[in-house]
Scaffold this motif. Structure first.
Motif, PDB file in Angstrom:
ATOM      1  N   ASN A  19      -0.438  -4.670   4.552  1.00  0.00           N
ATOM      2  CA  ASN A  19       0.762  -3.911   5.684  1.00  0.00           C
ATOM      3  C   ASN A  19       1.776  -5.565   4.991  1.00  0.00           C
ATOM      4  O   ASN A  19       1.613  -7.059   4.407  1.00  0.00           O
ATOM      5  CB  ASN A  19       0.724  -4.301   6.813  1.00  0.00           C
ATOM      6  CG  ASN A  19      -0.144  -3.363   7.595  1.00  0.00           C
ATOM      7  OD1 ASN A  19      -0.180  -2.399   7.032  1.00  0.00           O
ATOM      8  ND2 ASN A  19      -0.883  -3.883   8.203  1.00  0.00           N
ATOM      9  N   VAL A  20       2.762  -4.090   4.040  1.00  0.00           N
ATOM     10  CA  VAL A  20       4.029  -4.910   3.592  1.00  0.00           C
ATOM     11  C   VAL A  20       5.521  -4.759   4.448  1.00  0.00           C
ATOM     12  O   VAL A  20       4.992  -2.853   4.527  1.00  0.00           O
ATOM     13  CB  VAL A  20       4.584  -4.407   2.002  1.00  0.00           C
ATOM     14  CG1 VAL A  20       5.314  -5.588   1.521  1.00  0.00           C
ATOM     15  CG2 VAL A  20       2.970  -5.102   1.229  1.00  0.00           C
ATOM     16  N   PHE A  21       5.897  -5.003   4.712  1.00  0.00           N
ATOM     17  CA  PHE A  21       7.884  -4.652   4.922  1.00  0.00           C
ATOM     18  C   PHE A  21       8.390  -5.320   4.377  1.00  0.00           C
ATOM     19  O   PHE A  21       8.543  -6.268   3.997  1.00  0.00           O
ATOM     20  CB  PHE A  21       7.523  -5.317   6.735  1.00  0.00           C
ATOM     21  CG  PHE A  21       6.554  -5.118   7.585  1.00  0.00           C
ATOM     22  CD1 PHE A  21       6.388  -3.870   8.148  1.00  0.00           C
ATOM     23  CD2 PHE A  21       5.268  -5.432   7.504  1.00  0.00           C
ATOM     24  CE1 PHE A  21       5.557  -3.512   9.291  1.00  0.00           C
ATOM     25  CE2 PHE A  21       4.482  -4.908   8.586  1.00  0.00           C
ATOM     26  CZ  PHE A  21       4.336  -3.986   9.285  1.00  0.00           C
ATOM     27  N   PHE A  22       9.129  -4.484   4.297  1.00  0.00           N
ATOM     28  CA  PHE A  22      10.399  -4.081   3.511  1.00  0.00           C
ATOM     29  C   PHE A  22      11.825  -4.458   4.171  1.00  0.00           C
ATOM     30  O   PHE A  22      11.466  -3.242   4.395  1.00  0.00           O
ATOM     31  CB  PHE A  22      10.543  -2.855   1.959  1.00  0.00           C
ATOM     32  CG  PHE A  22       9.202  -3.663   1.317  1.00  0.00           C
ATOM     33  CD1 PHE A  22       9.345  -3.805   0.016  1.00  0.00           C
ATOM     34  CD2 PHE A  22       8.840  -2.034   1.742  1.00  0.00           C
ATOM     35  CE1 PHE A  22       7.535  -4.060  -0.454  1.00  0.00           C
ATOM     36  CE2 PHE A  22       7.248  -2.451   0.711  1.00  0.00           C
ATOM     37  CZ  PHE A  22       6.666  -3.458  -0.081  1.00  0.00           C
ATOM     38  N   TRP A  23      12.557  -4.909   4.253  1.00  0.00           N
ATOM     39  CA  TRP A  23      14.066  -5.454   4.310  1.00  0.00           C
ATOM     40  C   TRP A  23      15.253  -5.233   3.013  1.00  0.00           C
ATOM     41  O   TRP A  23      14.966  -5.910   1.997  1.00  0.00           O
ATOM     42  CB  TRP A  23      14.575  -6.808   4.956  1.00  0.00           C
ATOM     43  CG  TRP A  23      13.978  -6.671   6.464  1.00  0.00           C
ATOM     44  CD1 TRP A  23      14.609  -6.058   7.291  1.00  0.00           C
ATOM     45  CD2 TRP A  23      12.035  -6.822   6.947  1.00  0.00           C
ATOM     46  NE1 TRP A  23      13.937  -6.765   8.531  1.00  0.00           N
ATOM     47  CE2 TRP A  23      12.116  -6.965   8.155  1.00  0.00           C
ATOM     48  CE3 TRP A  23      12.073  -7.635   6.086  1.00  0.00           C
ATOM     49  CZ2 TRP A  23      11.141  -7.193   8.935  1.00  0.00           C
ATOM     50  CZ3 TRP A  23      10.241  -7.609   7.216  1.00  0.00           C
ATOM     51  CH2 TRP A  23      10.116  -7.539   8.023  1.00  0.00           C
ATOM     52  N   ASP A  73      -6.311   4.237   0.942  1.00  0.00           N
ATOM     53  CA  ASP A  73      -5.480   4.992   2.271  1.00  0.00           C
ATOM     54  C   ASP A  73      -4.475   4.547   1.946  1.00  0.00           C
ATOM     55  O   ASP A  73      -4.527   3.185   1.757  1.00  0.00           O
ATOM     56  CB  ASP A  73      -6.382   5.093   3.406  1.00  0.00           C
ATOM     57  CG  ASP A  73      -5.527   5.890   3.910  1.00  0.00           C
ATOM     58  OD1 ASP A  73      -4.327   6.723   3.909  1.00  0.00           O
ATOM     59  OD2 ASP A  73      -5.806   5.841   5.389  1.00  0.00           O
ATOM     60  N   ALA A  74      -2.872   5.196   2.070  1.00  0.00           N
ATOM     61  CA  ALA A  74      -2.014   4.696   1.802  1.00  0.00           C
ATOM     62  C   ALA A  74      -0.762   5.313   2.895  1.00  0.00           C
ATOM     63  O   ALA A  74      -1.236   6.160   2.759  1.00  0.00           O
ATOM     64  CB  ALA A  74      -1.912   4.565   0.314  1.00  0.00           C
ATOM     65  N   HIS A  75       0.215   4.515   3.299  1.00  0.00           N
ATOM     66  CA  HIS A  75       1.173   5.030   4.774  1.00  0.00           C
ATOM     67  C   HIS A  75       2.187   4.415   3.797  1.00  0.00           C
ATOM     68  O   HIS A  75       2.274   3.507   3.647  1.00  0.00           O
ATOM     69  CB  HIS A  75       0.717   4.529   5.824  1.00  0.00           C
ATOM     70  CG  HIS A  75       1.961   4.903   6.894  1.00  0.00           C
ATOM     71  ND1 HIS A  75       1.794   5.639   7.333  1.00  0.00           N
ATOM     72  CD2 HIS A  75       2.484   3.732   7.586  1.00  0.00           C
ATOM     73  CE1 HIS A  75       2.733   5.549   8.811  1.00  0.00           C
ATOM     74  NE2 HIS A  75       3.495   4.514   7.959  1.00  0.00           N
ATOM     75  N   LEU A  76       3.388   5.356   3.802  1.00  0.00           N
ATOM     76  CA  LEU A  76       4.700   4.649   3.601  1.00  0.00           C
ATOM     77  C   LEU A  76       5.135   5.373   4.624  1.00  0.00           C
ATOM     78  O   LEU A  76       5.673   6.898   4.920  1.00  0.00           O
ATOM     79  CB  LEU A  76       5.254   5.130   2.810  1.00  0.00           C
ATOM     80  CG  LEU A  76       6.196   5.098   2.613  1.00  0.00           C
ATOM     81  CD1 LEU A  76       7.194   3.437   2.225  1.00  0.00           C
ATOM     82  CD2 LEU A  76       7.506   5.582   0.790  1.00  0.00           C
ATOM     83  N   LEU A 120       5.002  -0.552   3.888  1.00  0.00           N
ATOM     84  CA  LEU A 120       4.008  -0.006   3.154  1.00  0.00           C
ATOM     85  C   LEU A 120       2.990  -0.081   4.288  1.00  0.00           C
ATOM     86  O   LEU A 120       2.114  -1.409   3.961  1.00  0.00           O
ATOM     87  CB  LEU A 120       3.700  -0.707   1.813  1.00  0.00           C
ATOM     88  CG  LEU A 120       2.573  -0.107   0.624  1.00  0.00           C
ATOM     89  CD1 LEU A 120       2.808   1.356   0.665  1.00  0.00           C
ATOM     90  CD2 LEU A 120       2.947  -0.572  -0.264  1.00  0.00           C
ATOM     91  N   MET A 121       1.901   0.408   3.967  1.00  0.00           N
ATOM     92  CA  MET A 121       0.249   0.191   4.510  1.00  0.00           C
ATOM     93  C   MET A 121      -1.062   0.586   3.092  1.00  0.00           C
ATOM     94  O   MET A 121      -0.868   2.100   3.099  1.00  0.00           O
ATOM     95  CB  MET A 121      -0.331   0.486   5.825  1.00  0.00           C
ATOM     96  CG  MET A 121      -1.914   0.262   6.142  1.00  0.00           C
ATOM     97  SD  MET A 121      -3.096   0.882   5.886  1.00  0.00           S
ATOM     98  CE  MET A 121      -3.316   2.874   6.057  1.00  0.00           C
ATOM     99  N   LEU A 122      -1.459  -0.897   2.445  1.00  0.00           N
ATOM    100  CA  LEU A 122      -3.029   0.064   1.593  1.00  0.00           C
ATOM    101  C   LEU A 122      -3.594  -0.637   2.149  1.00  0.00           C
ATOM    102  O   LEU A 122      -4.134  -1.056   3.106  1.00  0.00           O
ATOM    103  CB  LEU A 122      -2.263  -0.312   0.427  1.00  0.00           C
ATOM    104  CG  LEU A 122      -1.301   0.092  -0.132  1.00  0.00           C
ATOM    105  CD1 LEU A 122      -0.853  -0.761  -1.800  1.00  0.00           C
ATOM    106  CD2 LEU A 122      -0.957   1.425  -0.695  1.00  0.00           C
TER     107      LEU A 122
END
Lengths: 108, 108
Positions: free
Chosen positions: A8-12, A40-43, A62-64
């Motif tokens: 899980n990646v959170f971008f600011w 699987d991937a989610h933005l 982003l979830m990978l």
């Protein structure tokens, strides 16, 4: 539900109101979806939920999903991922990552 | 990859070395997997990845995937979820939630 490893990646963003920069980040993130070990991937963007425990200050999430840690390690070194970091790292002010492995549960 | 709404929850246990309390939290979390609107679910522990941007201080991570915000709202009010909170809230010191909606992307 056989989910195994989630990255899980959170971008600011540095300039969250700059539409061109947001578009550049989204386009860059989407190149990652084609990396071979990604299952699987989610933005997404922060949902309009609002409770004290919810952090909705980030720009993009982003979830990978991977089969295992090794596949995530392979992803980190993939040329597509390295190019994404080279191209887009200047766009974000902060990144927060959580790597979560279901195989580490004692009674998975 | 048609992922839509992701509800990510990170739990910090009050007593992370207490095996019985960890077991109680895991058992409680797994009851949530049967709620009707849940499309995919993952329960994991911090992976042995270690970079400056990674937070690996939490005890457990729950990822729940929904078709949309409305289904996540339904989940919040489901008796199984309410019982989980009643039964397990005393186990955690901190909860951090990120709700991420792919449908909010302007060019999804």
């Amino acid at each position: 539900m056989p989910t195994r490893f989630i990255h899980n990646v959170f971008f600011w963003l540095k300039n969250p109101t700059d539409a061109d920069e947001a578009q550049a980040l989204k386009a860059g993130i989407r190149t990652l979806f084609s990396i071979a070990t990604v299952r699987d991937a989610h933005l997404g963007k922060p949902a309009p939920t609002d409770r004290a425990v919810i952090d909705n200050t980030y720009s993009y999430h982003l979830m990978l999903m991977f089969d295992n840690l090794e596949d995530q390690t392979t992803y980190q070194g993939d040329p597509i991922h390295l190019k994404f970091v080279d191209d887009c790292a200047h766009l974000w002010e902060k990144v927060q990552v959580y790597d979560s492995d279901a195989s580490l549960l004692s009674n998975a």
